[in-house]
Write an enzyme that holds these catalytic residues in place. Structure first.
Site, PDB file in Angstrom:
ATOM      1  N   ARG A  21      18.624  -0.385  -6.274  1.00 33.22           N
ATOM      2  CA  ARG A  21      19.826  -1.224  -6.228  1.00 33.22           C
ATOM      3  C   ARG A  21      19.480  -2.631  -5.749  1.00 33.22           C
ATOM      4  O   ARG A  21      20.097  -3.593  -6.180  1.00 33.22           O
ATOM      5  CB  ARG A  21      20.828  -0.635  -5.231  1.00 33.22           C
ATOM      6  CG  ARG A  21      21.691   0.479  -5.738  1.00 33.22           C
ATOM      7  CD  ARG A  21      22.750   0.777  -4.710  1.00 33.22           C
ATOM      8  NE  ARG A  21      23.290  -0.477  -4.209  1.00 33.22           N
ATOM      9  CZ  ARG A  21      23.640  -0.717  -2.940  1.00 33.22           C
ATOM     10  NH1 ARG A  21      23.553   0.215  -2.048  1.00 33.22           N
ATOM     11  NH2 ARG A  21      24.104  -1.895  -2.593  1.00 33.22           N
ATOM     12  N   ASP A  44      21.486  -5.793   7.843  1.00 38.18           N
ATOM     13  CA  ASP A  44      20.652  -5.418   6.694  1.00 38.18           C
ATOM     14  C   ASP A  44      19.156  -5.368   7.025  1.00 38.18           C
ATOM     15  O   ASP A  44      18.341  -4.994   6.171  1.00 38.18           O
ATOM     16  CB  ASP A  44      20.897  -6.385   5.518  1.00 38.18           C
ATOM     17  CG  ASP A  44      22.238  -6.141   4.848  1.00 38.18           C
ATOM     18  OD1 ASP A  44      22.905  -5.147   5.186  1.00 38.18           O
ATOM     19  OD2 ASP A  44      22.629  -6.951   3.976  1.00 38.18           O
ATOM     20  N   ARG A 104      34.326   0.743   5.282  1.00 36.69           N
ATOM     21  CA  ARG A 104      34.370  -0.566   4.617  1.00 36.69           C
ATOM     22  C   ARG A 104      35.718  -0.847   3.942  1.00 36.69           C
ATOM     23  O   ARG A 104      35.807  -0.925   2.719  1.00 36.69           O
ATOM     24  CB  ARG A 104      33.210  -0.693   3.629  1.00 36.69           C
ATOM     25  CG  ARG A 104      31.868  -0.545   4.322  1.00 36.69           C
ATOM     26  CD  ARG A 104      30.706  -0.670   3.413  1.00 36.69           C
ATOM     27  NE  ARG A 104      30.314  -2.044   3.182  1.00 36.69           N
ATOM     28  CZ  ARG A 104      29.213  -2.388   2.510  1.00 36.69           C
ATOM     29  NH1 ARG A 104      28.438  -1.461   2.007  1.00 36.69           N
ATOM     30  NH2 ARG A 104      28.914  -3.650   2.326  1.00 36.69           N
ATOM     31  N   CYS A 154      31.445   4.043   1.724  1.00 38.57           N
ATOM     32  CA  CYS A 154      30.084   4.242   1.227  1.00 38.57           C
ATOM     33  C   CYS A 154      29.269   4.836   2.354  1.00 38.57           C
ATOM     34  O   CYS A 154      29.794   5.077   3.440  1.00 38.57           O
ATOM     35  CB  CYS A 154      29.486   2.932   0.725  1.00 38.57           C
ATOM     36  SG  CYS A 154      29.149   1.801   2.049  1.00 38.57           S
ATOM     37  N   LYS A 168      20.011 -10.961  -3.653  1.00 37.10           N
ATOM     38  CA  LYS A 168      20.926 -10.012  -4.300  1.00 37.10           C
ATOM     39  C   LYS A 168      22.381 -10.352  -3.982  1.00 37.10           C
ATOM     40  O   LYS A 168      23.224 -10.440  -4.878  1.00 37.10           O
ATOM     41  CB  LYS A 168      20.620  -8.585  -3.824  1.00 37.10           C
ATOM     42  CG  LYS A 168      21.686  -7.575  -4.213  1.00 37.10           C
ATOM     43  CD  LYS A 168      21.386  -6.176  -3.729  1.00 37.10           C
ATOM     44  CE  LYS A 168      21.766  -5.913  -2.299  1.00 37.10           C
ATOM     45  NZ  LYS A 168      23.181  -5.593  -2.071  1.00 37.10           N
ATOM     46  N   ASN A 169      22.684 -10.533  -2.694  1.00 40.35           N
ATOM     47  CA  ASN A 169      24.089 -10.713  -2.326  1.00 40.35           C
ATOM     48  C   ASN A 169      24.663 -12.042  -2.812  1.00 40.35           C
ATOM     49  O   ASN A 169      25.865 -12.149  -3.033  1.00 40.35           O
ATOM     50  CB  ASN A 169      24.273 -10.560  -0.808  1.00 40.35           C
ATOM     51  CG  ASN A 169      24.114  -9.105  -0.378  1.00 40.35           C
ATOM     52  OD1 ASN A 169      24.081  -8.211  -1.235  1.00 40.35           O
ATOM     53  ND2 ASN A 169      24.002  -8.857   0.915  1.00 40.35           N
TER      54      ASN A 169
HETATM   55  C1  UD1 Z   1      28.166  -7.906   2.971  1.00 36.15           C
HETATM   56  C2  UD1 Z   1      26.849  -7.620   2.331  1.00 36.15           C
HETATM   57  C3  UD1 Z   1      26.105  -6.509   3.062  1.00 36.15           C
HETATM   58  C4  UD1 Z   1      25.977  -6.836   4.547  1.00 36.15           C
HETATM   59  C5  UD1 Z   1      27.345  -7.195   5.133  1.00 36.15           C
HETATM   60  C6  UD1 Z   1      27.279  -7.664   6.562  1.00 36.15           C
HETATM   61  C7  UD1 Z   1      27.272  -8.151   0.011  1.00 36.15           C
HETATM   62  C8  UD1 Z   1      27.383  -7.655  -1.383  1.00 36.15           C
HETATM   63  N1  UD1 Z   1      27.064  -7.228   0.957  1.00 36.15           N
HETATM   64  O1  UD1 Z   1      28.969  -6.735   2.859  1.00 36.15           O
HETATM   65  O2  UD1 Z   1      24.797  -6.381   2.498  1.00 36.15           O
HETATM   66  O3  UD1 Z   1      25.473  -5.720   5.246  1.00 36.15           O
HETATM   67  O4  UD1 Z   1      27.962  -8.242   4.349  1.00 36.15           O
HETATM   68  O5  UD1 Z   1      26.417  -8.736   6.685  1.00 36.15           O
HETATM   69  O6  UD1 Z   1      27.333  -9.336   0.253  1.00 36.15           O
HETATM   70  N2  UD1 Z   1      35.749  -5.158   7.259  1.00 36.15           N
HETATM   71  C9  UD1 Z   1      37.064  -4.804   7.520  1.00 36.15           C
HETATM   72  N3  UD1 Z   1      38.027  -5.206   6.632  1.00 36.15           N
HETATM   73  C10 UD1 Z   1      37.739  -5.948   5.521  1.00 36.15           C
HETATM   74  C11 UD1 Z   1      36.389  -6.312   5.287  1.00 36.15           C
HETATM   75  C12 UD1 Z   1      35.415  -5.897   6.177  1.00 36.15           C
HETATM   76  O7  UD1 Z   1      37.357  -4.136   8.511  1.00 36.15           O
HETATM   77  O8  UD1 Z   1      38.658  -6.286   4.761  1.00 36.15           O
HETATM   78  C13 UD1 Z   1      34.679  -4.710   8.203  1.00 36.15           C
HETATM   79  C14 UD1 Z   1      33.663  -3.788   7.518  1.00 36.15           C
HETATM   80  O9  UD1 Z   1      34.110  -2.450   7.473  1.00 36.15           O
HETATM   81  C15 UD1 Z   1      32.442  -3.964   8.377  1.00 36.15           C
HETATM   82  C16 UD1 Z   1      32.567  -5.436   8.850  1.00 36.15           C
HETATM   83  O10 UD1 Z   1      33.908  -5.811   8.599  1.00 36.15           O
HETATM   84  O11 UD1 Z   1      32.504  -3.113   9.491  1.00 36.15           O
HETATM   85  C17 UD1 Z   1      31.653  -6.384   8.115  1.00 36.15           C
HETATM   86  O12 UD1 Z   1      31.822  -6.210   6.726  1.00 36.15           O
HETATM   87  P1  UD1 Z   1      31.632  -7.405   5.680  1.00 36.15           P
HETATM   88  O13 UD1 Z   1      31.075  -8.586   6.378  1.00 36.15           O
HETATM   89  O14 UD1 Z   1      32.911  -7.575   4.937  1.00 36.15           O
HETATM   90  O15 UD1 Z   1      30.539  -6.793   4.718  1.00 36.15           O
HETATM   91  P2  UD1 Z   1      30.530  -6.808   3.133  1.00 36.15           P
HETATM   92  O16 UD1 Z   1      31.060  -8.100   2.630  1.00 36.15           O
HETATM   93  O17 UD1 Z   1      31.114  -5.559   2.623  1.00 36.15           O
END
Ligand code: UD1
Length: 462
Positions: free
Chosen positions: A425, A333, A145, A140, A46-47
């Site tokens: 989803r 996950d 996030r 969410c 999915k991702n």
């Molecule tokens: C992606 C995955 C999700 C998975 C996650 C962590 C997709 C669509 N989703 O989510 O399934 O659980 O990686 O492996 O690929 N953060 C910040 N600032 C930012 C971005 C992130 O503080 O600009 C923080 C987030 O709040 C979180 C942590 O970094 O606490 C990790 O998030 P991130 O790795 O970015 O997850 P996603 O890309 O949203």
């Protein structure tokens, strides 16, 4: 070329987000303690699918993406691309995307707010058009996030980025309309920020170095997809990714990797029901942390072939401690699914969630089924119990819903899970796949009253 006359929802042929209210009126009933056996086909990741669909915006030629799972999230991402003027057509598990004409630099809030991953279009949109306007995705169920790392990185690449009225406005100054390569250190190895910046840098002028980058397999998959279109990227899968910008990309035909989280969920399904299941296709290296934890509690995971895994459960499983971490650490996950398994293991286990701040909401639901879990902050103490008992429960997010399905498969009696839109989803045909290996479950309308003692005989599917 992709025909222009077919509506996107029909083209994608996936569960439509418009049907969500109805989905939410249904419940999944599971009669537990059925032994499972057989083979499970693992779908595309999915991702990977979501971010590669966004990545297709980088290319003005046709792109064909294969092994795309049929999921509500994929459908939503398709709707977002289509709202920008992109043409999409679904043929079996392949998705043809033609982004030769992008008529819109602004993504609609109603769609972006439903799918956080849709924010990832900001990088490719900006790189292609020199301008992008994407609403903030918001928080969410699992945490706030933020997108500060995406925004800071795009600024480092020379974009002007402002946040006004809940929308991120990004544009490239000057007449050249190309971002400029830069050295960017990410404060934390965010998957999404790494992907956004890698895509943006692909068409930038000069070299970009992403330090402390995410190393998740889906990041590598995106890099490979971009490389198949002519991008120059090295180091994906390590913490330093180097991107040498090119002026344009070309058409490609690319197949995405199997879903490691779906595979991990089925490994736990085998362990929790004490059943042997064989899964293919999988990439065992992507599941190293999950396999190590299964082995540490007394289950075995055997690699029968390079792309196949078989779970051989133990007689009785022991306890273990888990801390979620960025790849190659234990994936957040898979945290909820493992918690379901540890509720029935002998002894006390501790799970520490370090990636998201609010990802333990399944605890209350598992406790309703007889689990013994206490939570303090981001730490859960799980005291193993001999048995779970089926109960009505509510899914709180995608992986939490998978955990409840797993608990339901192991519990005595019937479990009824509500709020199934979370499950839809991210799991392709989960119910069908479970039925094929012997689970007894069915989805019914919530108002279809059934005595809780009803036995799982006819008319239940067997
Ligand atoms: C992606 C995955 C999700 C998975 C996650 C962590 C997709 C669509 N989703 O989510 O399934 O659980 O990686 O492996 O690929 N953060 C910040 N600032 C930012 C971005 C992130 O503080 O600009 C923080 C987030 O709040 C979180 C942590 O970094 O606490 C990790 O998030 P991130 O790795 O970015 O997850 P996603 O890309 O949203």
């Amino acid at each position: 070329m992709i025909p222009e006359d077919r509506p996107i929802t029909a083209q994608l042929n996936t569960p439509s987000s418009h049907s969500l209210p109805e989905e939410d009126q249904s419940v999944l009933q599971i009669w537990g303690r059925q032994p499972l056996a057989g083979q499970v086909k693992i779908s595309g990741a999915k991702n990977s699918a979501l971010v590669i669909m966004a990545g297709a915006l980088l290319c003005a030629d046709d792109c064909r993406i294969r092994n795309v799972p049929s999921l509500v999230d994929v459908s939503r991402m398709g709707e977002i691309l289509s709202s920008l003027g992109v043409k999409l057509r679904r043929q079996g598990d392949a998705l043809e995307i033609n982004a030769s004409h992008i008529g819109q630099a602004k993504a609609p809030y109603e769609l972006v707010s439903q799918l956080r991953a849709s924010f990832f279009i900001i990088g490719p949109l900006l790189a292609r058009l020199g301008v992008a306007r994407v609403p903030l995705p918001g928080g969410c169920a699992i945490g706030a996030r933020p997108v500060d790392l995406h925004v800071r990185g795009l600024r480092a690449l020379g974009a002007d980025v402002q946040i006004e009225h809940g929308t991120v406005h990004a544009y490239i100054r000057g007449s050249k309309q190309r971002l400029k390569g830069a050295r960017i250190y990410l404060d934390c190895p965010s998957v999404g920020a790494t992907e956004t910046l890698m895509m943006a840098a692909t068409l930038a002028e000069g070299e970009t170095i992403l330090e402390n980058a995410a190393q998740e397999p889906e990041v590598v998959d995106l890099a490979n997809f971009c490389r198949a279109m002519g991008a120059r990227i090295r180091g994906a899968g390590t913490n330093t990714i180097v991107i040498s910008g090119v002026p344009s990309l070309h058409s490609t035909d690319y197949s995405i990797i199997p879903d490691r989280i779906e595979a991990g969920t089925f490994l736990v399904a085998g362990a929790i029901t004490h059943s042997e299941l064989s899964l293919a296709p999988v990439i065992p290296d992507h599941l190293a942390a999950v396999i190590a934890k299964l082995r540490s509690i007394g289950a075995d995971v055997i690699s029968d072939a390079p792309n196949r895994l078989r779970i051989v459960p133990g007689q009785r499983h022991g306890a273990t401690d888990i801390k979620t971490l960025p790849f190659p650490g234990f994936p957040t996950d898979m945290q909820a699914q493992f918690m379901a398994l540890l509720t029935l293991s002998e002894g006390n286990s501790i799970i520490t969630e370090t990636v998201f701040e609010n990802r333990l909401r399944h605890v209350a639901e598992l406790n309703r089924m007889g689990a013994d879990i206490t939570v303090k902050g981001n730490i859960a103490l799980i005291r193993g119990v001999p048995m779970l008992s089926g109960a009505p429960v509510v899914a709180t997010d995608l992986r939490a819903s998978a955990a409840l399905v797993l608990a339901g498969l192991a519990a005595e009696g019937m479990t009824q899970i509500q709020c199934l839109h979370h499950l839809d989803r991210g799991y392709e045909n989960l119910e069908g796949k479970l039925l094929e290996v012997g689970a007894r479950l069915r989805r019914i309308d919530a108002d279809m009253e059934l005595p809780s003692s009803e036995a799982p005989g006819s008319p239940l599917p067997t």
